[in-house]
Scaffold this motif. Sequence first.
Motif, PDB file in Angstrom:
ATOM      1  N   TYR A  80       0.827  -1.207   0.000  1.00  0.00           N
ATOM      2  CA  TYR A  80       0.000   0.000   0.000  1.00  0.00           C
ATOM      3  C   TYR A  80       0.864   1.260   0.000  1.00  0.00           C
ATOM      4  O   TYR A  80       0.527   2.254  -0.649  1.00  0.00           O
ATOM      5  N   ARG A  81       1.953   1.241   0.745  1.00  0.00           N
ATOM      6  CA  ARG A  81       2.835   2.410   0.794  1.00  0.00           C
ATOM      7  C   ARG A  81       3.462   2.705  -0.569  1.00  0.00           C
ATOM      8  O   ARG A  81       3.778   3.850  -0.887  1.00  0.00           O
ATOM      9  N   ASP A  84       0.256   4.873  -5.034  1.00  0.00           N
ATOM     10  CA  ASP A  84      -0.239   6.236  -4.840  1.00  0.00           C
ATOM     11  C   ASP A  84      -1.730   6.395  -5.130  1.00  0.00           C
ATOM     12  O   ASP A  84      -2.348   7.355  -4.669  1.00  0.00           O
ATOM     13  N   SER A  85      -2.294   5.474  -5.902  1.00  0.00           N
ATOM     14  CA  SER A  85      -3.675   5.658  -6.334  1.00  0.00           C
ATOM     15  C   SER A  85      -4.354   4.313  -6.513  1.00  0.00           C
ATOM     16  O   SER A  85      -3.718   3.323  -6.901  1.00  0.00           O
ATOM     17  N   SER A 266     -11.032   1.850   5.346  1.00  0.00           N
ATOM     18  CA  SER A 266     -11.759   1.811   4.083  1.00  0.00           C
ATOM     19  C   SER A 266     -11.678   0.397   3.508  1.00  0.00           C
ATOM     20  O   SER A 266     -10.610  -0.206   3.465  1.00  0.00           O
ATOM     21  N   ASP A 269      -9.648   0.617  -0.185  1.00  0.00           N
ATOM     22  CA  ASP A 269      -8.487   1.475  -0.412  1.00  0.00           C
ATOM     23  C   ASP A 269      -7.201   0.655  -0.335  1.00  0.00           C
ATOM     24  O   ASP A 269      -6.985  -0.087   0.624  1.00  0.00           O
ATOM     25  N   THR A 271      -4.034   2.204  -0.868  1.00  0.00           N
ATOM     26  CA  THR A 271      -2.957   3.184  -0.835  1.00  0.00           C
ATOM     27  C   THR A 271      -2.451   3.315   0.600  1.00  0.00           C
ATOM     28  O   THR A 271      -2.984   2.698   1.525  1.00  0.00           O
ATOM     29  N   LYS A 273      -2.959   5.507   2.611  1.00  0.00           N
ATOM     30  CA  LYS A 273      -3.976   6.083   3.498  1.00  0.00           C
ATOM     31  C   LYS A 273      -4.802   5.014   4.216  1.00  0.00           C
ATOM     32  O   LYS A 273      -5.484   5.315   5.196  1.00  0.00           O
ATOM     33  N   SER A 275      -5.931   2.469   6.679  1.00  0.00           N
ATOM     34  CA  SER A 275      -5.520   2.286   8.086  1.00  0.00           C
ATOM     35  C   SER A 275      -5.677   0.831   8.510  1.00  0.00           C
ATOM     36  O   SER A 275      -6.416   0.509   9.454  1.00  0.00           O
TER      37      SER A 275
END
Length: 293
Positions: A80-81, A84-85, A266, A269, A271, A273, A275
């Motif tokens: 994930y890191r 970017d999208s 999420s 997700d 990316t 972001k 968690s």
Amino acid sequence: MWSFGGFSVGLSLRLEPFKNTVFAGGGNRCWWQAGLITRFAEKGIRLPPNLMGTSAGAAIAAAYIVHRIPEALDACIKLYRQNDSNVRWEKLRQLKMEFAHRQIYPAWIESIIRDADLETIKKSTARLTVAVTHPARLVGTTLSICMATAAYLVDKKLWHSIHPQLPKYLGLRQGFYPLHEQTSLQACRALLCAAAAAPPLMPPVKIQGLDAFDGGYSDNAPIAARTAATDKETFILLTRHYPERNPLFIQEGRTYLQPSRPVPVSTWDCTAKASVMDAFTLGYEDADRLQWG
């Protein structure tokens, strides 16, 4: 004690009567399951050995079998890191819409199921049956996916049922495949990818010659055989939070455990972001809220 809806609810759970553990799907929410069973293992608590799962829940169950949940978590965070999208915008130049999940999810599965793991899976006393969705026979894959998506949204927004009936009425079929019966490492990985193939994020995968996609479209908490006897032996780890229900509850003889609150991540997700560590931590903490009787 577990605080629920403003009230303290004493929970008592014994896993000895159960034979089956179901890992519901839910994308990133399934890291709640990973945190929960990690804490179980630290307490010396073993899951009932017959595992069933779909979507990312099946992958968490597979990581449990090969003793690689910490590595799976680290790999997810790293992947994930590096992303970017969620959308591969460069593909729009070719008039294509492609999502990052198409590359990231198979790479994550490869981090879980490694070269020496086929023998481990076959010898393990824990057996995982992976659930997928097959298209309706009369309408083909594309229309089946459209119907499945509509049924999923109707159920999520209107009915909030744990085991929806609409997909079955639309002709969608569940397929159940034991992971230990796969003949190669590639087949194991393909099966786990098929169970999470949620179009358009990820395309369907061929399993034994049939198109297969996310098992959550037919039942997010899949149970291969439902009888009064097997229901009483089944322990289900949900990932959705149902505020009208207790954290630990019984329905139609089956025992369900749900997150103490909505899992703070999420679902889709992929990316930096996302968690996922927060989802894992909630599961870990929820395991400590349980009382064992």
